[in-house]
Design an enzyme around this catalytic site. Structure first.
Site, PDB file in Angstrom:
ATOM      1  N   ASP A 159       0.841  -1.207   0.000  1.00 49.80           N
ATOM      2  CA  ASP A 159       0.000   0.000   0.000  1.00 49.80           C
ATOM      3  C   ASP A 159       0.873   1.253   0.000  1.00 49.80           C
ATOM      4  O   ASP A 159       0.581   2.234  -0.674  1.00 49.80           O
ATOM      5  CB  ASP A 159      -0.917  -0.021   1.233  1.00 49.80           C
ATOM      6  CG  ASP A 159      -1.639  -1.351   1.344  1.00 49.80           C
ATOM      7  OD1 ASP A 159      -2.294  -1.722   0.373  1.00 49.80           O
ATOM      8  OD2 ASP A 159      -1.513  -2.027   2.382  1.00 49.80           O
ATOM      9  N   HIS A 187      -4.643  -3.433   6.559  1.00 52.38           N
ATOM     10  CA  HIS A 187      -4.445  -3.657   5.122  1.00 52.38           C
ATOM     11  C   HIS A 187      -5.801  -4.053   4.543  1.00 52.38           C
ATOM     12  O   HIS A 187      -6.158  -5.221   4.436  1.00 52.38           O
ATOM     13  CB  HIS A 187      -3.419  -4.767   4.868  1.00 52.38           C
ATOM     14  CG  HIS A 187      -3.411  -5.196   3.428  1.00 52.38           C
ATOM     15  ND1 HIS A 187      -2.960  -4.390   2.413  1.00 52.38           N
ATOM     16  CD2 HIS A 187      -3.842  -6.323   2.827  1.00 52.38           C
ATOM     17  CE1 HIS A 187      -3.114  -5.011   1.260  1.00 52.38           C
ATOM     18  NE2 HIS A 187      -3.655  -6.186   1.480  1.00 52.38           N
TER      19      HIS A 187
HETATM   20  P1  NAI Z   1      -2.547 -18.104  -4.255  1.00 48.88           P
HETATM   21  O1  NAI Z   1      -3.953 -18.615  -4.108  1.00 48.88           O
HETATM   22  O2  NAI Z   1      -1.900 -18.079  -5.597  1.00 48.88           O
HETATM   23  O3  NAI Z   1      -1.592 -18.982  -3.317  1.00 48.88           O
HETATM   24  C1  NAI Z   1      -1.912 -19.286  -2.015  1.00 48.88           C
HETATM   25  C2  NAI Z   1      -1.220 -20.599  -1.690  1.00 48.88           C
HETATM   26  O4  NAI Z   1      -1.429 -20.841  -0.300  1.00 48.88           O
HETATM   27  C3  NAI Z   1      -1.783 -21.783  -2.454  1.00 48.88           C
HETATM   28  O5  NAI Z   1      -0.728 -22.466  -3.100  1.00 48.88           O
HETATM   29  C4  NAI Z   1      -2.426 -22.649  -1.362  1.00 48.88           C
HETATM   30  O6  NAI Z   1      -2.293 -24.026  -1.613  1.00 48.88           O
HETATM   31  C5  NAI Z   1      -1.608 -22.216  -0.140  1.00 48.88           C
HETATM   32  N1  NAI Z   1      -2.265 -22.445   1.136  1.00 48.88           N
HETATM   33  C6  NAI Z   1      -3.575 -22.345   1.455  1.00 48.88           C
HETATM   34  N2  NAI Z   1      -3.772 -22.704   2.730  1.00 48.88           N
HETATM   35  C7  NAI Z   1      -2.560 -23.006   3.244  1.00 48.88           C
HETATM   36  C8  NAI Z   1      -2.114 -23.466   4.509  1.00 48.88           C
HETATM   37  N3  NAI Z   1      -2.978 -23.680   5.502  1.00 48.88           N
HETATM   38  N4  NAI Z   1      -0.791 -23.681   4.684  1.00 48.88           N
HETATM   39  C9  NAI Z   1       0.087 -23.486   3.691  1.00 48.88           C
HETATM   40  N5  NAI Z   1      -0.281 -23.092   2.444  1.00 48.88           N
HETATM   41  C10 NAI Z   1      -1.582 -22.840   2.241  1.00 48.88           C
HETATM   42  O7  NAI Z   1      -2.535 -16.699  -3.554  1.00 48.88           O
HETATM   43  P2  NAI Z   1      -1.443 -15.533  -3.665  1.00 48.88           P
HETATM   44  O8  NAI Z   1      -1.772 -14.665  -4.819  1.00 48.88           O
HETATM   45  O9  NAI Z   1      -0.077 -16.118  -3.578  1.00 48.88           O
HETATM   46  O10 NAI Z   1      -1.796 -14.700  -2.348  1.00 48.88           O
HETATM   47  C11 NAI Z   1      -1.566 -15.231  -1.071  1.00 48.88           C
HETATM   48  C12 NAI Z   1      -2.213 -14.360  -0.014  1.00 48.88           C
HETATM   49  O11 NAI Z   1      -1.599 -13.079   0.010  1.00 48.88           O
HETATM   50  C13 NAI Z   1      -3.714 -14.108  -0.221  1.00 48.88           C
HETATM   51  O12 NAI Z   1      -4.347 -14.218   1.050  1.00 48.88           O
HETATM   52  C14 NAI Z   1      -3.754 -12.668  -0.679  1.00 48.88           C
HETATM   53  O13 NAI Z   1      -4.971 -12.050  -0.342  1.00 48.88           O
HETATM   54  C15 NAI Z   1      -2.609 -12.083   0.123  1.00 48.88           C
HETATM   55  N6  NAI Z   1      -2.104 -10.809  -0.368  1.00 48.88           N
HETATM   56  C16 NAI Z   1      -1.719  -9.885   0.574  1.00 48.88           C
HETATM   57  C17 NAI Z   1      -1.248  -8.666   0.201  1.00 48.88           C
HETATM   58  C18 NAI Z   1      -0.856  -7.642   1.236  1.00 48.88           C
HETATM   59  O14 NAI Z   1      -0.537  -6.520   0.838  1.00 48.88           O
HETATM   60  N7  NAI Z   1      -0.845  -7.938   2.526  1.00 48.88           N
HETATM   61  C19 NAI Z   1      -1.100  -8.305  -1.211  1.00 48.88           C
HETATM   62  C20 NAI Z   1      -1.485  -9.352  -2.133  1.00 48.88           C
HETATM   63  C21 NAI Z   1      -1.969 -10.563  -1.705  1.00 48.88           C
END
Ligand code: NAI
Length: 327
Positions: A159, A187
């Site tokens: 952000d 966030h």
């Molecule tokens: P994605 O869906 O591509 O990957 C998430 C991965 O986490 C998947 O491979 C899934 O199998 C795994 N996963 C789910 N539950 C799990 C568990 N209990 N233990 C270990 N692995 C687990 O999602 P992406 O794009 O990589 O985003 C990940 C997270 O980051 C989302 O929650 C998203 O909202 C968040 N995010 C946060 C931001 C921030 O600024 N704080 C910015 C962008 C995304």
């Protein structure tokens, strides 16, 4: 050669993981002298995909990468870990209420908090990226009470970077001319990018961009809604920029902050600026490379106070929704 540090990444087979891991292994976070062992944590069904990521990491022959531990076992995953990036979480699906999302992810972060407390190295530090990251961090921290509260962080650096770029574009300057911009609060779409205390070329931002309505009608909504705009354009959520922000967050924490600069990260509130103690709240932070502190004494006008109160209210509501998960 230094002793390798162990770095855990959950959700390692996901989008953010795919950008993050290669940069950690290349030295972008801990520097060119610091070898790393990567602990890649996934859920069972994602292990085949994770195996592909492991093969690609091997195929980079990174000089600093001294080992890879791919696993779905949290005890193995957090064993001896010095830094944990908690990225994995369950995305919000159509029809899902915020309460449902908080509860599903909350349970994940209880298990991870407990496993970190039981297994990690004594100097463990944790950055939560998976959303809702402030409240997920709150849950993990409260289920790992043996780890000091100042070791827990939730990411708002993306952000901050979004806000800095919007100010630079509007003023027609380089992003490096913008300093002092910090994100306050959650966030989420209530976050507050405090442009009043930011500077462009050393001058207060409102003296450079003399267009009050632009801040309220364009700047703040653009920063708050940027994640949604990226999903609309790309069909996928921001991943490379999120990984970049995670890298910058940890780099900011482990290196001294240059004079005149601050960075944003959500930390366990000590009550600074009247925010409820114990909430994971994003503040302007500085680091000396070992410990960090909240920048004190910043002037906040009525508009800033109102925005900060709104984002605090949202975090208190989220905390109330997960009260039974806080151990
Ligand atoms: P994605 O869906 O591509 O990957 C998430 C991965 O986490 C998947 O491979 C899934 O199998 C795994 N996963 C789910 N539950 C799990 C568990 N209990 N233990 C270990 N692995 C687990 O999602 P992406 O794009 O990589 O985003 C990940 C997270 O980051 C989302 O929650 C998203 O909202 C968040 N995010 C946060 C931001 C921030 O600024 N704080 C910015 C962008 C995304």
């Amino acid at each position: 050669m230094k002793t390798p540090i162990r770095v855990a990444v959950t959700g390692a087979a996901g989008q953010i993981g795919y950008s993050l891991l290669f940069r950690i292994a290349s030295g972008a976070v801990f520097g060119p002298e610091q070898p790393v062992i990567l602990h890649l944590i996934e859920i069972e069904p994602a292990l085949p995909a994770l195996n592909g990521v492991v093969m690609e990491l091997q195929d980079c022959a990174f000089p600093l990468l001294k080992g890879i531990v791919p696993t779905a076992d949290l005890n193995e995953g957090f064993k001896g870990v010095n830094w944990a990036f908690l990225v994995g979480s369950v995305p919000r699906k159509a029809g899902m209420e915020r309460k449902d999302l908080l509860s599903i992810n909350g349970k994940i972060f209880i298990g991870q908090g407990k496993a970190i407390a039981a297994n990690a190295a004594p100097d463990i530090r944790v950055l939560v990226v998976g959303n809702p990251c402030n409240t997920n961090c709150l849950i993990a921290m409260n289920n790992a009470k043996s780890i000091p509260a100042d070791r827990w962080f939730a990411m708002t650096m993306l952000d901050q970077n979004r806000a800095v770029t919007q100010l630079a574009l509007k003023a027609g300057v380089d992003t490096t001319d913008v300093s002092g911009l910090a994100i306050w609060g959650n966030h989420s779409s209530t976050m507050y990018p405090d442009y009043f205390n930011a500077k462009i070329g050393g001058k207060p931002v409102p003296e450079v961009i003399k267009h009050e309505l632009w801040f309220k009608e364009t700047f703040i909504p653009t920063v708050q809604q940027r994640g949604a705009a990226i999903i609309k354009a790309r069909g996928l959520s921001s991943a490379a920029s999120a990984a970049n922000a995670a890298i910058e967050t940890v780099r900011n924490l482990v290196n001294p902050t240059p004079a005149g600069h601050v960075f944003s990260v959500a930390v366990c509130s000590d009550g600074s600026y009247g925010i409820e103690k114990g909430l994971i709240f994003s503040y302007p932070i500085v680091s000396d490379g070992k410990s960090w502190k909240i920048v004190q004494g910043l002037p906040l006008g009525d508009f800033s106070k109102e925005k900060i109160a709104a984002t605090e209210k949202e975090l208190k509501e989220e905390k109330a929704l997960v009260a039974e998960l806080l151990g």
